[in-house]
Design an enzyme around this catalytic site. Structure first.
Site, PDB file in Angstrom:
ATOM      1  N   GLY A  13      10.753  -8.932  18.690  1.00 17.25           N
ATOM      2  CA  GLY A  13      11.930  -9.798  18.807  1.00 17.25           C
ATOM      3  C   GLY A  13      13.201  -9.057  18.429  1.00 17.25           C
TER       4      GLY A  13
ATOM      5  N   TYR B  51      -8.471  -5.833  10.898  1.00 20.07           N
ATOM      6  CA  TYR B  51      -7.597  -4.724  11.320  1.00 20.07           C
ATOM      7  C   TYR B  51      -7.697  -4.526  12.837  1.00 20.07           C
ATOM      8  CZ  TYR B  51      -5.679   0.085  11.292  1.00 20.07           C
ATOM      9  OH  TYR B  51      -4.930   1.211  11.494  1.00 20.07           O
TER      10      TYR B  51
ATOM     11  N   THR C 143       0.830  -1.214   0.000  1.00 20.84           N
ATOM     12  CA  THR C 143       0.000   0.000   0.000  1.00 20.84           C
ATOM     13  C   THR C 143       0.865   1.265   0.000  1.00 20.84           C
ATOM     14  OG1 THR C 143      -0.181  -0.044   2.407  1.00 20.84           O
ATOM     15  CG2 THR C 143      -1.963  -1.081   1.164  1.00 20.84           C
TER      16      THR C 143
END
Ligand code: UDP
Length: 321
Positions: free
Chosen positions: A103, A146, A36
């Site tokens: 992480g 979402y 996007t």
């Protein structure tokens, strides 16, 4: 020199954040898979010594060499049209992508700020929305991919904070607008301005009585910057409390653009929130922040941006879909 990784760097918010951190003297690594996002938003940065771009999908393992002081996780589709077209990617970037970046933050001892959203409040039953409201979300509706990804993102971020002692920040972003929004992402502001520029009628969904509160992008970026530098790990609303109905908003756009077109009414999308307004008491107290740019001023700048786009942009579908 401090180093920052910004995911979603080629998107609307990501690109403005890249600009800000370059101006603050950081070495900026921008990351985006360009589904996007658009490289046009950051092309002016490529010539700079302290800007790098990684074309990468953060839902896959993320590797960044060397020291990393900060991470801003802004990669995600962010408009209802996008969630409908790419629901699985939307879920993955908010969940797997967030996990990968947490992480990375742990490995690098970076401070990480994740972009959450007013969508975690769903169709809210508390108004205006305060951070301690838990929300009213339909997990299986069109927005669920979402909303739930972002809710998972907040839970995961908090878990890394409590379990690993990671320095985390969570911003809940309310409707934001400004230059570099995608003209055809379905959001109400580019939709109305695009329609005015093409000489089409403005499409109001439902009866137009639903409300939103629009924040100019520079104000949002300032709020995010201050939150990142703060020592507060609970979620913070950043948005402009100036609430208006979509009908009033259409009238403002008609006046601004001088279009002779009228408004027409279409069906309200499923689970479209009826009202939304941020309570920014916490941001005011904690960050000494509040929005400075009026809607009149912000809309003028944004309209100039859209007006100056090449004509063919007005008729283009987004390339990646
Ligand atoms: N909306 C509208 N016409 C359009 C696009 C959107 O009336 O052409 C409405 C939409 O139904 C919603 C509001 O404008 O009530 C804001 O929509 P947007 O997609 O910009 O943001 P969100 O719903 O995520 O706040």
């Amino acid at each position: 020199m401090k180093k920052i990784l910004i995911t979603g760097a080629a998107g609307f918010l990501g690109s403005h954040l890249c600009d800000r951190f370059i101006r603050e003297g950081y070495h900026v690594i921008g990351m985006d898979n360009l589904i996007t996002g658009d490289l046009k938003n950051i092309q002016h940065l490529f010539k700079l010594e302290h800007f790098e771009f990684y074309h990468h999908d953060v839902s896959k393992f993320v590797y960044v060499p060397g020291q990393l002081d900060y991470i801003l996780h802004f990669a995600s589709p962010a408009s209802p049209i996008d969630y409908l077209k790419i629901p699985i990617q939307t879920l993955k970037v908010g969940s797997l992508g967030t996990h990968n970046l947490l992480g990375l933050a742990l490995a690098k001892k970076s401070r990480i700020l994740v972009a959450s959203t007013s969508e975690v409040y769903g169709d809210p039953q508390v108004h205006p929305q305060t951070e301690d409201y838990w929300g009213n979300v339909n997990p299986v509706g069109p927005r669920g991919v979402y909303d739930e990804a972002k809710r998972f993102q907040e839970a995961m971020t908090m878990a890394y904070h409590t379990y690993h002692g990671l320095e985390t920040r969570i911003v809940r972003i309310f409707n934001t607008y400004g230059p570099r929004m995608r003209l055809n992402d379905g959001r109400v502001l580019p939709a109305f301005i695009g329609q005015a520029l093409r000489g089409e009628d403005l499409t109001i969904f439902g009866d137009g009585s639903q409300t939103r509160a629009f924040c100019y992008v520079d104000d949002l970026v300032e709020g995010i910057y201050r939150l990142l530098m703060s020592d507060y790990h609970q979620p913070v609303n950043i948005g402009n409390p100036g609430e208006i109905t979509i009908s009033e908003f259409a009238e403002e756009i008609i006046k601004l653009t001088g279009t002779k077109q009228k408004v027409i009414y279409k069906d309200l999308p499923v689970d479209d929130p009826k009202q939304r307004q941020p309570d920014i008491t916490l941001a005011r107290k904690l960050l000494g922040w509040e929005p400075k740019v009026s809607r009149q001023e912000g809309l003028k700048i944004t309209y100039e941006f859209f007006k100056n786009l090449p004509k063919e942009e007005l008729y283009k579908e987004h390339k990646s879909f």
